[in-house]
Design a protein around this motif. Sequence first.
Motif, PDB file in Angstrom:
ATOM      1  N   GLY A  93       0.821  -1.194   0.000  1.00  0.00           N
ATOM      2  CA  GLY A  93       0.000   0.000   0.000  1.00  0.00           C
ATOM      3  C   GLY A  93       0.864   1.256   0.000  1.00  0.00           C
ATOM      4  N   PRO A  94       0.230   2.365   0.424  1.00  0.00           N
ATOM      5  CA  PRO A  94      -1.120   2.463   1.000  1.00  0.00           C
ATOM      6  C   PRO A  94      -2.226   2.425  -0.055  1.00  0.00           C
ATOM      7  N   PHE A  95      -3.393   1.907   0.379  1.00  0.00           N
ATOM      8  CA  PHE A  95      -4.594   1.888  -0.433  1.00  0.00           C
ATOM      9  C   PHE A  95      -5.606   2.859   0.169  1.00  0.00           C
ATOM     10  N   GLU A  96      -6.345   3.532  -0.680  1.00  0.00           N
ATOM     11  CA  GLU A  96      -7.415   4.429  -0.232  1.00  0.00           C
ATOM     12  C   GLU A  96      -8.712   4.006  -0.912  1.00  0.00           C
ATOM     13  N   ILE A  97      -9.735   3.719  -0.098  1.00  0.00           N
ATOM     14  CA  ILE A  97     -11.019   3.273  -0.648  1.00  0.00           C
ATOM     15  C   ILE A  97     -12.129   4.180  -0.139  1.00  0.00           C
ATOM     16  N   TYR A  98     -13.235   4.214  -0.888  1.00  0.00           N
ATOM     17  CA  TYR A  98     -14.414   4.960  -0.448  1.00  0.00           C
ATOM     18  C   TYR A  98     -15.107   4.178   0.670  1.00  0.00           C
ATOM     19  N   ALA A  99     -15.535   4.891   1.707  1.00  0.00           N
ATOM     20  CA  ALA A  99     -16.079   4.242   2.899  1.00  0.00           C
ATOM     21  C   ALA A  99     -17.597   4.168   2.912  1.00  0.00           C
ATOM     22  N   ASN A 100     -18.273   4.860   2.024  1.00  0.00           N
ATOM     23  CA  ASN A 100     -19.737   4.802   2.008  1.00  0.00           C
ATOM     24  C   ASN A 100     -20.246   5.184   0.620  1.00  0.00           C
ATOM     25  N   GLY A 101     -21.563   5.184   0.490  1.00  0.00           N
ATOM     26  CA  GLY A 101     -22.174   5.583  -0.775  1.00  0.00           C
ATOM     27  C   GLY A 101     -22.123   4.493  -1.831  1.00  0.00           C
ATOM     28  N   ALA A 102     -22.457   4.869  -3.049  1.00  0.00           N
ATOM     29  CA  ALA A 102     -22.535   3.915  -4.162  1.00  0.00           C
ATOM     30  C   ALA A 102     -21.178   3.328  -4.515  1.00  0.00           C
ATOM     31  N   LYS A 103     -20.082   3.996  -4.150  1.00  0.00           N
ATOM     32  CA  LYS A 103     -18.731   3.511  -4.453  1.00  0.00           C
ATOM     33  C   LYS A 103     -18.071   2.843  -3.250  1.00  0.00           C
ATOM     34  N   MET A 104     -18.837   2.477  -2.259  1.00  0.00           N
ATOM     35  CA  MET A 104     -18.265   1.899  -1.051  1.00  0.00           C
ATOM     36  C   MET A 104     -17.375   0.696  -1.381  1.00  0.00           C
ATOM     37  N   GLY A 105     -16.140   0.735  -0.887  1.00  0.00           N
ATOM     38  CA  GLY A 105     -15.189  -0.329  -1.141  1.00  0.00           C
ATOM     39  C   GLY A 105     -14.358  -0.141  -2.385  1.00  0.00           C
ATOM     40  N   HIS A 106     -14.755   0.768  -3.276  1.00  0.00           N
ATOM     41  CA  HIS A 106     -13.993   0.997  -4.495  1.00  0.00           C
ATOM     42  C   HIS A 106     -12.722   1.786  -4.187  1.00  0.00           C
ATOM     43  N   PHE A 107     -11.658   1.451  -4.912  1.00  0.00           N
ATOM     44  CA  PHE A 107     -10.400   2.159  -4.723  1.00  0.00           C
ATOM     45  C   PHE A 107     -10.497   3.589  -5.245  1.00  0.00           C
ATOM     46  N   LYS A 108      -9.941   4.494  -4.465  1.00  0.00           N
ATOM     47  CA  LYS A 108      -9.770   5.873  -4.933  1.00  0.00           C
ATOM     48  C   LYS A 108      -8.334   6.091  -5.398  1.00  0.00           C
ATOM     49  N   SER A 109      -7.365   5.513  -4.638  1.00  0.00           N
ATOM     50  CA  SER A 109      -5.962   5.687  -5.006  1.00  0.00           C
ATOM     51  C   SER A 109      -5.133   4.504  -4.529  1.00  0.00           C
ATOM     52  N   TRP A 110      -3.970   4.344  -5.132  1.00  0.00           N
ATOM     53  CA  TRP A 110      -3.002   3.308  -4.759  1.00  0.00           C
ATOM     54  C   TRP A 110      -1.623   3.948  -4.773  1.00  0.00           C
ATOM     55  N   HIS A 111      -0.923   3.845  -3.652  1.00  0.00           N
ATOM     56  CA  HIS A 111       0.368   4.527  -3.494  1.00  0.00           C
ATOM     57  C   HIS A 111       0.230   6.026  -3.744  1.00  0.00           C
ATOM     58  N   GLY A 112      -0.934   6.561  -3.430  1.00  0.00           N
ATOM     59  CA  GLY A 112      -1.174   7.980  -3.636  1.00  0.00           C
ATOM     60  C   GLY A 112      -1.519   8.357  -5.061  1.00  0.00           C
ATOM     61  N   LEU A 113      -1.589   7.391  -5.956  1.00  0.00           N
ATOM     62  CA  LEU A 113      -1.881   7.656  -7.369  1.00  0.00           C
ATOM     63  C   LEU A 113      -3.364   7.455  -7.647  1.00  0.00           C
ATOM     64  N   LEU A 114      -3.960   8.408  -8.335  1.00  0.00           N
ATOM     65  CA  LEU A 114      -5.359   8.281  -8.749  1.00  0.00           C
ATOM     66  C   LEU A 114      -5.499   7.450 -10.016  1.00  0.00           C
ATOM     67  N   SER A 115      -4.407   7.297 -10.741  1.00  0.00           N
ATOM     68  CA  SER A 115      -4.378   6.440 -11.931  1.00  0.00           C
ATOM     69  C   SER A 115      -2.952   5.939 -12.101  1.00  0.00           C
ATOM     70  N   LEU A 116      -2.783   4.936 -12.954  1.00  0.00           N
ATOM     71  CA  LEU A 116      -1.472   4.330 -13.170  1.00  0.00           C
ATOM     72  C   LEU A 116      -0.765   4.991 -14.344  1.00  0.00           C
ATOM     73  N   ASP A 117       0.510   4.603 -14.529  1.00  0.00           N
ATOM     74  CA  ASP A 117       1.271   5.111 -15.670  1.00  0.00           C
ATOM     75  C   ASP A 117       2.017   3.982 -16.378  1.00  0.00           C
ATOM     76  N   ARG A 118       1.554   2.739 -16.182  1.00  0.00           N
ATOM     77  CA  ARG A 118       2.253   1.590 -16.758  1.00  0.00           C
ATOM     78  C   ARG A 118       1.772   1.233 -18.151  1.00  0.00           C
ATOM     79  N   TRP A 119       0.542   1.599 -18.477  1.00  0.00           N
ATOM     80  CA  TRP A 119      -0.031   1.167 -19.741  1.00  0.00           C
ATOM     81  C   TRP A 119      -0.054   2.295 -20.760  1.00  0.00           C
ATOM     82  N   PHE A 120      -0.707   2.074 -21.877  1.00  0.00           N
ATOM     83  CA  PHE A 120      -0.542   2.953 -23.030  1.00  0.00           C
ATOM     84  C   PHE A 120      -1.835   3.636 -23.432  1.00  0.00           C
ATOM     85  N   GLY A 121      -2.599   4.024 -22.418  1.00  0.00           N
ATOM     86  CA  GLY A 121      -3.846   4.736 -22.639  1.00  0.00           C
ATOM     87  C   GLY A 121      -4.541   4.996 -21.321  1.00  0.00           C
ATOM     88  N   GLU A 122      -5.333   6.044 -21.285  1.00  0.00           N
ATOM     89  CA  GLU A 122      -5.994   6.456 -20.048  1.00  0.00           C
ATOM     90  C   GLU A 122      -6.930   5.386 -19.497  1.00  0.00           C
TER      91      GLU A 122
END
Length: 459
Positions: free
Chosen positions: A169-198
């Motif tokens: 980690g660290p992992f950050e997830i939404y704690a309530n609402g329709a996105k409960m349990g969904h990841f918001k960030s990983w290692h502080g990143l909102l998106s990755l940079d390993r692949w070749f498109g958004e």
Amino acid sequence: MNVYIFNVTNADQFVEDCTDFNLTEKGPFSYKMFSGRKILRSPEDEENATLTYYDFKNFQLNVNGTHGNLNDPFVTIDVPTLVLNQYLKDNINDTWIDALVKFILTLNGQSLFQKISADELLFKGKRISILDTLKSGWELLHPNQPFPNVGLKDNTFSLFKSHNVTYFGPFEIYANGAKMGHFKSWHGLLSLDRWFGEECNKIRGTDGTFFPPFVDKTRKLYVFVPNFCRSIYFIFEKEVFLKGIKLYRFILDPDIFVSKLKKPSNKCFCSPRNNSTCSIDGVTDLNPCLRAPIWLSLPHFLNAKPDIRIKTAGLSPNSSKHATFLDIEPTLGLPLRARIRFQANVEIKKQKFYTGDDIKCDKILPLIWFEYSGEISTRDAAVLRENVVKVIDHATLYKPIYLISGFMFAIVAVALGYFKYHQICPTNCSARFRKFISRFRGKIDKPIFKKSKESNQIL
């Protein structure tokens, strides 16, 4: 976790003339996984509150579930030699280093295929002594430059050692609402940079241990897998029953690893430098994620289309043994049974290696396949069935009665209101209000009430 290892029985023939690999499966080698979370920041009372945590895993050998000796040797491709060969060609342009590598490998009798034990491959690790020698030679030739990092801690290779007794980690997830349990960030990143498109770099879904309540059959369920640097998704297949509880079975989409030609949305997982990475249906290249020539597929190339590069003897794909699925209680969003199965493969490119092996074809060699499995206990299923499922079933069963009762109460309320109106407003209400009531009576009163001609009493 159960791990199955593929033993190559015809390595010499492959090196000589690119004969299709002949494999035998060893295992399972079984491990109990103990996991936990270290909370860094708890959610606050806000609409999009999040929870931040580290994930912890500890694997311990399950002797009773293991078939085979961890110390017995088997033959497979020497992954460190393969990685080192590619790394030196891509990153180090030094004639002296090239000569030193060839000399050391020849001196040690190193070849592309080696014997290794299951313990060394999985958790114990195998030290790559040539890296120590290369580092010493590098420091003599380039005293002012640090030796390039090849990504092996303590110069030791193992598939799972870095994942054991470790915080992630660290992992950050939404704690309530329709996105409960969904990841918001990983290692502080909102998106990755390993692949070749958004789209491919999006961090999407939960960790697979739970989903938002009231699961919809028509929607995909996304799971983010940090070890793959990507999200995967599941689609509804059918309803199943487990210990008296109705569940929704979601399976990994069979088309998730098809080529970009059949599924254009997979194009952003394809490296522009290597067009072959997206031309085989059923496998996907993880090199951009792992910085190693590892390809991912389902076990025994399940759902893969025939291709000369994955043609291998000794494999028998079977959906009952090799498919991945989640059985989810739909109201709570909890998986009560799961089978997560994947296969790690090694890409072998046509080239001459420092070991002297001259490979004349491109191949993808199965290395291992592994399975994470879990199922709710009989005791916990009974508690869930009595305290949750039966309550939900009761509410569903009597829902029409509740609706009829509610409608009847509404009728009674209208009747009482109408009766009260005739008591207090026979003649002294304003003309505007009487006009409104008259119009209201025309729509509601006539079908329900009638007046007696002999009296002014409501019947």
